[in-house]
Write a protein that holds these residues in place. Structure first.
Motif, PDB file in Angstrom:
ATOM      1  N   LYS A   1       1.591   7.141  -6.483  1.00 41.54           N
ATOM      2  CA  LYS A   1       0.574   8.164  -6.724  1.00 41.54           C
ATOM      3  C   LYS A   1       1.151   9.566  -6.546  1.00 41.54           C
ATOM      4  O   LYS A   1       0.833  10.488  -7.308  1.00 41.54           O
TER       5      LYS A   1
ATOM      6  N   ARG B   1      -5.927  -3.584  -5.383  1.00 38.59           N
ATOM      7  CA  ARG B   1      -5.384  -3.565  -6.739  1.00 38.59           C
ATOM      8  C   ARG B   1      -6.054  -2.516  -7.633  1.00 38.59           C
ATOM      9  O   ARG B   1      -5.513  -2.149  -8.672  1.00 38.59           O
TER      10      ARG B   1
ATOM     11  N   LEU C   1      -4.086   0.687  -7.634  1.00 38.53           N
ATOM     12  CA  LEU C   1      -2.758   0.345  -8.145  1.00 38.53           C
ATOM     13  C   LEU C   1      -2.782   0.244  -9.663  1.00 38.53           C
ATOM     14  O   LEU C   1      -1.995   0.890 -10.365  1.00 38.53           O
TER      15      LEU C   1
ATOM     16  N   TYR D   1       5.008   1.837  -8.507  1.00 40.50           N
ATOM     17  CA  TYR D   1       3.835   1.005  -8.772  1.00 40.50           C
ATOM     18  C   TYR D   1       4.239  -0.444  -9.022  1.00 40.50           C
ATOM     19  O   TYR D   1       3.571  -1.379  -8.566  1.00 40.50           O
TER      20      TYR D   1
ATOM     21  N   SER E   1       4.950  -2.176  -5.827  1.00 42.42           N
ATOM     22  CA  SER E   1       3.700  -2.564  -5.165  1.00 42.42           C
ATOM     23  C   SER E   1       3.070  -3.766  -5.866  1.00 42.42           C
ATOM     24  O   SER E   1       2.567  -4.689  -5.220  1.00 42.42           O
ATOM     25  N   GLU E   2       3.115  -3.770  -7.200  1.00 44.02           N
ATOM     26  CA  GLU E   2       2.534  -4.875  -7.959  1.00 44.02           C
ATOM     27  C   GLU E   2       3.231  -6.198  -7.628  1.00 44.02           C
ATOM     28  O   GLU E   2       2.580  -7.247  -7.502  1.00 44.02           O
TER      29      GLU E   2
ATOM     30  N   TYR F   1       0.825  -1.204   0.000  1.00 46.15           N
ATOM     31  CA  TYR F   1       0.000   0.000   0.000  1.00 46.15           C
ATOM     32  C   TYR F   1       0.866   1.263   0.000  1.00 46.15           C
ATOM     33  O   TYR F   1       0.612   2.220  -0.733  1.00 46.15           O
TER      34      TYR F   1
ATOM     35  N   GLU G   1       2.325   1.961  -3.333  1.00 41.61           N
ATOM     36  CA  GLU G   1       1.308   2.507  -4.250  1.00 41.61           C
ATOM     37  C   GLU G   1       1.081   4.004  -3.995  1.00 41.61           C
ATOM     38  O   GLU G   1       0.943   4.790  -4.930  1.00 41.61           O
TER      39      GLU G   1
END
Length: 695
Positions: A269, A300, A303, A284, A287-288, A262, A265
């Motif tokens: 952002k 998700r 994301l 990103y 995070s993925e 989180y 992500e």
């Protein structure tokens, strides 16, 4: 190594219009140790099952099943469901109410994660009923909190807020700091969902204090992650980056994988808000990669939509479409309107760029439809939350009054018992009581009289404020808006052509700037008149405020070829409310631009006095006579004139400036010579040295 078990506030994986996931009070181990914990639970269950005297109907066995299910929630959701079902079946068979409550709670979590909100609420309510029956106070608070979160997810903000307020009372009675931290953060998130970021940050600050008292860095990191998301939505990107970096350092050290995903992500952002698509994609992707190890469908959505926007920004439209469609499918599956809205907007931009106009139109219509729905819902949310809070406070007052009446009744019984001892005491008691009643009636009568007089004064002031508001709206806002509507009608009816219509664009821009400036002053003035503006002084840089406003008004100055010069030094620090002084500077500069002819000059500077600054705004404008100078700062004055290019004002600006300067312990005055120009002065307290060091 000792296992470090921590209970946490789950992340809010949706930015901007955030839908609240339940802030589950679930326990999770640090990721490096979580697998060991799951393995030890599995081993304990197997050992118990293989023992010679094993029986399934055992409370220890039930508790192990529930604990293992909780541990597998974000890793193997199907196992959570099967283990919870089995635990529930055995608990019912042996009439183990605590086991039933835990199993129902886990099933509620499972259905919530799957987007089955109605099932989630049903299971959580059953869990609450069982916990209440066995008087499990700690667990009851947790269930109330999760139920409130589910109601918030469904848009029932009234029920959600009532539940949170009830949970806070229960947690305070139990002195449960962990739950107080969670519930206050939930309320902060409710305000953030309505973009009431100021109120949200007030609750976040309260949560940070509670976390500091608890002394657990992980709780603080979780709160900083949520604050970072809010700061990113506010475009306060430096604060967002500071908070998310601090939280990432803790999550990486403790190896908490779901929160780390989180936080990555949110960092992506933040870079996306800066239009730094390369670094946004980097975070990103981090995070993925972590999301592949957990099962968090809701997490998700933002994301993948964020990755779609980042790829779109670097021109990789096919990859962008892939991620946007993936996020869109998840949003539709979970019936998540905000997620669907954002994904539809991204897909619209992708389709439009690819000249697939039919598809683009479909997504745009969906986006517009959802925007209208959500906009209407947002308006209802604010009113519903306020109404619920007032109803809740009223219920508390009623309970207090009922308790007072009960105590008064008990006193009567005591007096009645004592009256049996002596007739003389009865008579004395009655006389004294009558005297007290008479005094109370007199006091209440006087209080009611004063209250009525106060209400009458307030009503008169409100009517005067209302009349002034309608006057401004009718004369200063309706005109430009009506002209805009008329022009649009002529264009729609074909009475003017596109080229002619475009010639009016500069005029429309000026009208809209006027409307915006008027509304800002109107809202600020209305707040001071109706509610009373709260002044919160801090160390502010006057040079920074002046520079920001010069940039803001540069286009107007350029249109009249007016030069604005700031002579403030960087160390011009004052102890005042920054928002209020920003309004003062903006209005004074706007007035100077309004009354200064073309090729004029405006100078703003400050002189250092003993314990205050004397700031001046000097122009080479039309000036004013003595009579006008006496009128402009008069109380309830609405004096206004047209500017050199027929600019129109509301008459609120200088009145608002006077109120806000005086609220900051300053004074304001003007010196002016007709046809030579005007110079407005105002004073502000200097920032003390100890505050400067802190700042």
């Amino acid at each position: 190594m000792t296992l470090a078990l921590t209970c946490f506030v789950p992340k809010l994986p949706f930015s901007k219009k955030r839908i609240f996931l339940l802030l589950f009070w679930v326990c999770t181990f640090h990721f490096g140790q979580a697998q060991k914990t799951r393995d030890s639970l599995v081993q304990a269950i197997r050992t118990l099952e293989q023992s010679t005297n094993f029986i399934e109907k055992d409370t220890t066995y039930v508790n192990l099943l529930s604990n293992l299910g909780s541990e597998l929630r974000y890793y193997r959701t199907d196992s959570l469901f099967l283990l919870s079902e089995k635990s529930l079946r055995i608990s019912k068979a042996i009439q183990y109410a605590k086991g039933e409550s835990r199993a129902l709670f886990n099933l509620g979590n499972y259905h919530s994660d799957k987007g089955n909100s109605s099932n989630a609420i049903a299971y959580l309510e059953k869990s609450l009923q069982k916990a209440t029956e066995i008087k499990d106070s700690l667990f009851t608070v947790r269930i109330h909190n999760d139920l409130s979160g589910e109601y918030a997810y469904n848009g029932n903000y009234a029920k959600a807020l009532s539940g949170y307020l009830l949970s806070i009372e229960q947690a305070e009675k139990l002195n449960d700091l962990k739950m107080l931290s969670i519930i206050n953060e939930n309320i902060a998130n409710l305000y953030a969902s309505q973009k009431d970021y100021k109120q949200a940050l007030e609750f976040y600050k309260k949560v940070k204090k509670i976390n500091a008292e608890i002394g657990n860095e992980i709780y603080s990191a979780e709160t900083m992650s949520n604050m970072a998301s809010v700061y990113a939505d506010m475009n306060e990107l430096e604060y967002a980056m500071f908070n998310v970096n601090a939280s990432i350092a803790i999550f990486e050290k403790q190896e908490i994988i779901d929160w780390l995903a989180y936080a990555y992500e949110i960092k992506g952002k933040t870079y996306l808000k800066q239009n730094d698509h390369k670094w946004a994609l980097y975070w990103y992707r981090q995070s993925e990669a972590l999301h592949k190890k957990i099962q968090d469908e809701r997490g998700r959505i933002d994301l993948y939509n964020g990755m779609a926007e980042a790829y779109f920004g670097i021109g990789k439209d096919s990859v962008s479409k892939h991620y946007a469609l993936h996020a869109y499918d998840i949003s539709r599956k979970l019936k998540f309107k905000e997620g669907t809205q954002k994904c539809a907007n991204t897909l619209y931009k992708i389709s439009k760029k690819g000249k697939d106009f039919a598809t683009a139109l479909t997504y745009h219509e969906l986006y517009s439809k959802l925007s209208d729905t959500l906009s209407r819902n947002e308006n209802k949310k604010s009113l519903t939350m306020l109404k619920t809070k007032l109803e809740y406070d009223e219920q508390k007052r009623d309970l207090i009054l009922e308790n007072e009446r009960a105590l008064a009744q008990q006193k009567k019984y005591v007096y009645a018992a004592l009256s049996i001892l002596s007739i003389f005491l009865i008579i004395t008691f009655l006389v004294r009581r009558n005297e007290n009643i008479q005094k109370k009636l007199n006091i209440e009568l006087n209080a009611n009289k004063e209250e009525l007089e106060k209400s009458e004064r307030e009503l008169t002031e409100i009517n005067e404020t209302k009349d002034k508001l309608f006057s401004i709206i009718g004369h200063d806002l309706r005109g430009p808006i009506g002209a805009f509507q008329g022009l649009l009608k002529l264009y729609r009816d074909g009475e003017i052509k596109q080229k002619e219509f475009l010639e009016f664009i500069p005029k429309l821009g000026t009208d809209l700037d006027h409307i915006s400036f008027t509304l800002n002053n109107l809202l600020s003035w209305g707040q001071t008149q109706m509610n009373g503006a709260i002044t919160k002084p801090s160390v502010i840089s006057l040079d920074g405020l002046v520079s920001d406003n010069i940039k803001l008004l540069s286009e107007i100055a350029s249109s009249k070829s007016i030069k604005i010069v700031s002579r403030l030094s960087a160390n011009t620090l004052a102890w005042s409310d920054g928002d209020q002084i920003d309004i003062v500077i903006r209005n004074l500069l706007s007035n100077a631009l309004k009354f200064t002819p073309e090729n004029g000059m405006i100078t703003i500077g400050a002189a250092e006095k003993n314990n205050h600054w004397e700031i001046f705004v000097r122009d080479t404008g039309v000036g004013m006579d003595k009579e006008t100078q006496e009128k402009i700062f008069a109380e309830n004055s609405s004096h206004t004139t047209y500017g050199t290019n027929n600019e129109k004002g509301t008459g609120l600006g200088l009145s608002l400036c006077k109120e806000m300067v005086e609220k900051n312990d300053g004074s304001i005055w003007v010196e002016s010579i007709p046809r030579k120009g005007s110079c407005f002065y105002f004073t502000l307290p200097k920032a003390k040295k100890e505050y400067q060091k802190t700042a």
